[in-house]
Motif scaffolding. Structure first.
Motif, PDB file in Angstrom:
ATOM      1  N   LYS A  81       9.203   9.798   6.420  1.00  0.00           N
ATOM      2  CA  LYS A  81       7.933  10.469   6.714  1.00  0.00           C
ATOM      3  C   LYS A  81       7.327  11.196   5.520  1.00  0.00           C
ATOM      4  CE  LYS A  81       5.528  13.172  10.112  1.00  0.00           C
ATOM      5  NZ  LYS A  81       5.562  13.770  11.425  1.00  0.00           N
ATOM      6  N   GLU A  82       8.104  11.984   4.815  1.00  0.00           N
ATOM      7  CA  GLU A  82       7.552  12.808   3.730  1.00  0.00           C
ATOM      8  C   GLU A  82       7.635  12.155   2.351  1.00  0.00           C
ATOM      9  OE1 GLU A  82       5.698  15.396   4.383  1.00  0.00           O
ATOM     10  OE2 GLU A  82       6.151  15.072   6.497  1.00  0.00           O
ATOM     11  N   LEU A  83       8.239  10.970   2.276  1.00  0.00           N
ATOM     12  CA  LEU A  83       8.322  10.285   0.979  1.00  0.00           C
ATOM     13  C   LEU A  83       6.934   9.893   0.492  1.00  0.00           C
ATOM     14  CD1 LEU A  83      11.318   7.811   1.459  1.00  0.00           C
ATOM     15  CD2 LEU A  83      11.279   9.893   0.083  1.00  0.00           C
ATOM     16  N   PRO A  84       6.706   9.906  -0.812  1.00  0.00           N
ATOM     17  CA  PRO A  84       5.437   9.391  -1.340  1.00  0.00           C
ATOM     18  C   PRO A  84       5.288   7.913  -0.994  1.00  0.00           C
ATOM     19  CG  PRO A  84       6.671  10.554  -3.043  1.00  0.00           C
ATOM     20  CD  PRO A  84       7.587  10.414  -1.871  1.00  0.00           C
ATOM     21  N   LYS A  85       4.049   7.531  -0.720  1.00  0.00           N
ATOM     22  CA  LYS A  85       3.740   6.138  -0.411  1.00  0.00           C
ATOM     23  C   LYS A  85       2.673   5.639  -1.354  1.00  0.00           C
ATOM     24  CE  LYS A  85       5.369   7.324   3.907  1.00  0.00           C
ATOM     25  NZ  LYS A  85       5.673   8.727   3.766  1.00  0.00           N
ATOM     26  N   TYR A  86       2.797   4.353  -1.705  1.00  0.00           N
ATOM     27  CA  TYR A  86       1.811   3.685  -2.548  1.00  0.00           C
ATOM     28  C   TYR A  86       1.338   2.450  -1.799  1.00  0.00           C
ATOM     29  CZ  TYR A  86       3.798   6.726  -6.060  1.00  0.00           C
ATOM     30  OH  TYR A  86       4.238   7.830  -6.735  1.00  0.00           O
ATOM     31  N   VAL A  87       0.031   2.295  -1.719  1.00  0.00           N
ATOM     32  CA  VAL A  87      -0.555   1.127  -1.079  1.00  0.00           C
ATOM     33  C   VAL A  87      -1.315   0.365  -2.157  1.00  0.00           C
ATOM     34  CG1 VAL A  87      -2.044   0.279   0.752  1.00  0.00           C
ATOM     35  CG2 VAL A  87      -0.841   2.457   1.059  1.00  0.00           C
ATOM     36  N   VAL A  88      -0.965  -0.900  -2.333  1.00  0.00           N
ATOM     37  CA  VAL A  88      -1.633  -1.719  -3.334  1.00  0.00           C
ATOM     38  C   VAL A  88      -2.731  -2.500  -2.617  1.00  0.00           C
ATOM     39  CG1 VAL A  88      -1.362  -3.456  -5.127  1.00  0.00           C
ATOM     40  CG2 VAL A  88       0.520  -1.877  -4.628  1.00  0.00           C
ATOM     41  N   SER A  89      -3.982  -2.143  -2.927  1.00  0.00           N
ATOM     42  CA  SER A  89      -5.116  -2.774  -2.247  1.00  0.00           C
ATOM     43  C   SER A  89      -6.389  -2.581  -3.055  1.00  0.00           C
ATOM     44  CB  SER A  89      -5.303  -2.154  -0.855  1.00  0.00           C
ATOM     45  OG  SER A  89      -6.479  -2.627  -0.249  1.00  0.00           O
ATOM     46  N   THR A  90      -7.203  -3.613  -3.068  1.00  0.00           N
ATOM     47  CA  THR A  90      -8.519  -3.491  -3.696  1.00  0.00           C
ATOM     48  C   THR A  90      -9.577  -3.096  -2.672  1.00  0.00           C
ATOM     49  OG1 THR A  90      -8.976  -5.839  -3.351  1.00  0.00           O
ATOM     50  CG2 THR A  90      -7.997  -5.206  -5.472  1.00  0.00           C
ATOM     51  N   THR A  91      -9.223  -3.116  -1.377  1.00  0.00           N
ATOM     52  CA  THR A  91     -10.234  -2.878  -0.336  1.00  0.00           C
ATOM     53  C   THR A  91     -10.004  -1.636   0.510  1.00  0.00           C
ATOM     54  OG1 THR A  91      -9.037  -4.304   1.217  1.00  0.00           O
ATOM     55  CG2 THR A  91     -10.753  -5.339  -0.137  1.00  0.00           C
ATOM     56  N   ALA A  96      -9.200   5.742   4.993  1.00  0.00           N
ATOM     57  CA  ALA A  96      -8.402   4.927   5.911  1.00  0.00           C
ATOM     58  C   ALA A  96      -6.920   5.324   5.885  1.00  0.00           C
ATOM     59  CB  ALA A  96      -8.542   3.452   5.562  1.00  0.00           C
ATOM     60  N   LEU A  97      -6.559   6.239   4.982  1.00  0.00           N
ATOM     61  CA  LEU A  97      -5.164   6.667   4.897  1.00  0.00           C
ATOM     62  C   LEU A  97      -4.809   7.562   6.078  1.00  0.00           C
ATOM     63  CD1 LEU A  97      -4.919   7.419   1.071  1.00  0.00           C
ATOM     64  CD2 LEU A  97      -4.199   5.351   2.303  1.00  0.00           C
ATOM     65  N   VAL A  98      -3.575   7.449   6.554  1.00  0.00           N
ATOM     66  CA  VAL A  98      -3.097   8.204   7.704  1.00  0.00           C
ATOM     67  C   VAL A  98      -2.634   9.589   7.258  1.00  0.00           C
ATOM     68  CG1 VAL A  98      -1.281   8.293   9.452  1.00  0.00           C
ATOM     69  CG2 VAL A  98      -2.441   6.137   8.957  1.00  0.00           C
ATOM     70  N   ASP A  99      -3.106  10.608   7.943  1.00  0.00           N
ATOM     71  CA  ASP A  99      -2.673  11.974   7.664  1.00  0.00           C
ATOM     72  C   ASP A  99      -1.286  12.222   8.258  1.00  0.00           C
ATOM     73  OD1 ASP A  99      -5.014  12.762   6.337  1.00  0.00           O
ATOM     74  OD2 ASP A  99      -6.016  13.245   8.233  1.00  0.00           O
ATOM     75  N   GLY A 100      -0.542  13.132   7.645  1.00  0.00           N
ATOM     76  CA  GLY A 100       0.746  13.537   8.181  1.00  0.00           C
ATOM     77  C   GLY A 100       1.872  12.555   7.934  1.00  0.00           C
ATOM     78  N   TRP A 101       1.712  11.698   6.927  1.00  0.00           N
ATOM     79  CA  TRP A 101       2.763  10.730   6.618  1.00  0.00           C
ATOM     80  C   TRP A 101       3.126  10.792   5.147  1.00  0.00           C
ATOM     81  CZ3 TRP A 101       2.646   4.746   6.278  1.00  0.00           C
ATOM     82  CH2 TRP A 101       3.929   4.228   6.515  1.00  0.00           C
ATOM     83  N   GLY A 102       3.159  11.992   4.610  1.00  0.00           N
ATOM     84  CA  GLY A 102       3.508  12.187   3.211  1.00  0.00           C
ATOM     85  C   GLY A 102       2.361  11.821   2.294  1.00  0.00           C
ATOM     86  N   PRO A 103       2.498  12.156   1.022  1.00  0.00           N
ATOM     87  CA  PRO A 103       1.428  11.845   0.059  1.00  0.00           C
ATOM     88  C   PRO A 103       1.285  10.339  -0.123  1.00  0.00           C
ATOM     89  CG  PRO A 103       3.373  12.687  -1.067  1.00  0.00           C
ATOM     90  CD  PRO A 103       3.647  12.816   0.396  1.00  0.00           C
ATOM     91  N   THR A 104       0.049   9.857  -0.100  1.00  0.00           N
ATOM     92  CA  THR A 104      -0.218   8.421  -0.225  1.00  0.00           C
ATOM     93  C   THR A 104      -1.247   8.186  -1.323  1.00  0.00           C
ATOM     94  OG1 THR A 104       0.217   8.140   2.141  1.00  0.00           O
ATOM     95  CG2 THR A 104      -0.917   6.335   1.017  1.00  0.00           C
ATOM     96  N   THR A 105      -0.941   7.245  -2.188  1.00  0.00           N
ATOM     97  CA  THR A 105      -1.807   6.893  -3.308  1.00  0.00           C
ATOM     98  C   THR A 105      -2.161   5.419  -3.208  1.00  0.00           C
ATOM     99  OG1 THR A 105      -0.663   8.503  -4.702  1.00  0.00           O
ATOM    100  CG2 THR A 105      -1.965   6.812  -5.836  1.00  0.00           C
TER     101      THR A 105
END
Length: 192
Positions: A81-91, A96-105
């Motif tokens: 849950k709290e781990l950093p997340k990376y989403v690879v996307s051009t679109t 659109a990122l979900v709140d409350g699921w750790g830092p997302t880049t």
């Protein structure tokens, strides 16, 4: 430098498509990891073992959109849950990122992934995301494969491994185990 690890469930013929069979998994044999196979708890131990090494998660857009509504509230995925997340996307947009699921880049390119790997920190694990993993593998960015190979032939579906004509890439078997239900655990390091 950070290691990039692909972890996944795979059929014997290399398909990683729709293993759980949930929403967004429309493969005709969706759910193949839980159907028609005796449950042997130790066959799933790799998933727990990975937690000790996971410092961040990486997804492609489609996998992120499938997991993000479910994993934050899932007891099975609470440690992520709290781990950093990376989403690879051009679109994908920031809103659109979900709140409350750790830092997302959001990373916009393979080059962004390469730059992230050059930074400080521990291993980044890719879950699902077959198309992303194939692209990163073709770019020489994946360092390790953690696979649970299931005794099933699916005939069609997404694969982590591309079919493009490219130079041979050697792997070194780090760990393997077989289980009474036919599942194989295979952990490979990519030779550089």
């Amino acid at each position: 430098m950070r290691d990039l690890v692909y972890t996944g469930f795979m059929s014997l013929d290399g398909v990683v498509d729709s293993p759980g069979g949930g929403p967004g998994e429309e493969h005709r044999s969706g759910g193949w990891v839980v159907k028609d196979l005796e449950f042997v708890p130790e066959a799933w131990s790799l998933k727990g073992e990975e937690l000790a090494d996971t410092t961040a998660l990486m997804f492609g857009r489609r996998s992120y959109e499938a997991f993000a509504p479910v994993w934050p509230g899932s007891e099975d995925h609470a440690d992520y849950k709290e781990l950093p997340k990376y989403v690879v996307s051009t679109t994908l947009s920031d809103d659109a990122l979900v709140d409350g699921w750790g830092p997302t880049t959001i990373l916009r390119s393979t080059e962004d992934v390469a730059a992230l790997k050059e930074g400080e920190g521990g291993a980044i694990f890719i879950h699902g995301s077959a198309e992303l993993a194939r692209r990163l593998s073709d770019a020489g960015l994946i360092d390790q494969y953690n696979l649970l190979v299931f005794p099933v032939l699916l005939g069609a579906g997404k694969s982590v491994f591309g079919r493009a004509d490219r130079d041979k890439q050697m792997l070194t078997l780090r760990e393997s185990e077989s289980y009474s239900n036919g599942i194989l655990k295979l952990v490979y390091d990519v030779r550089r």
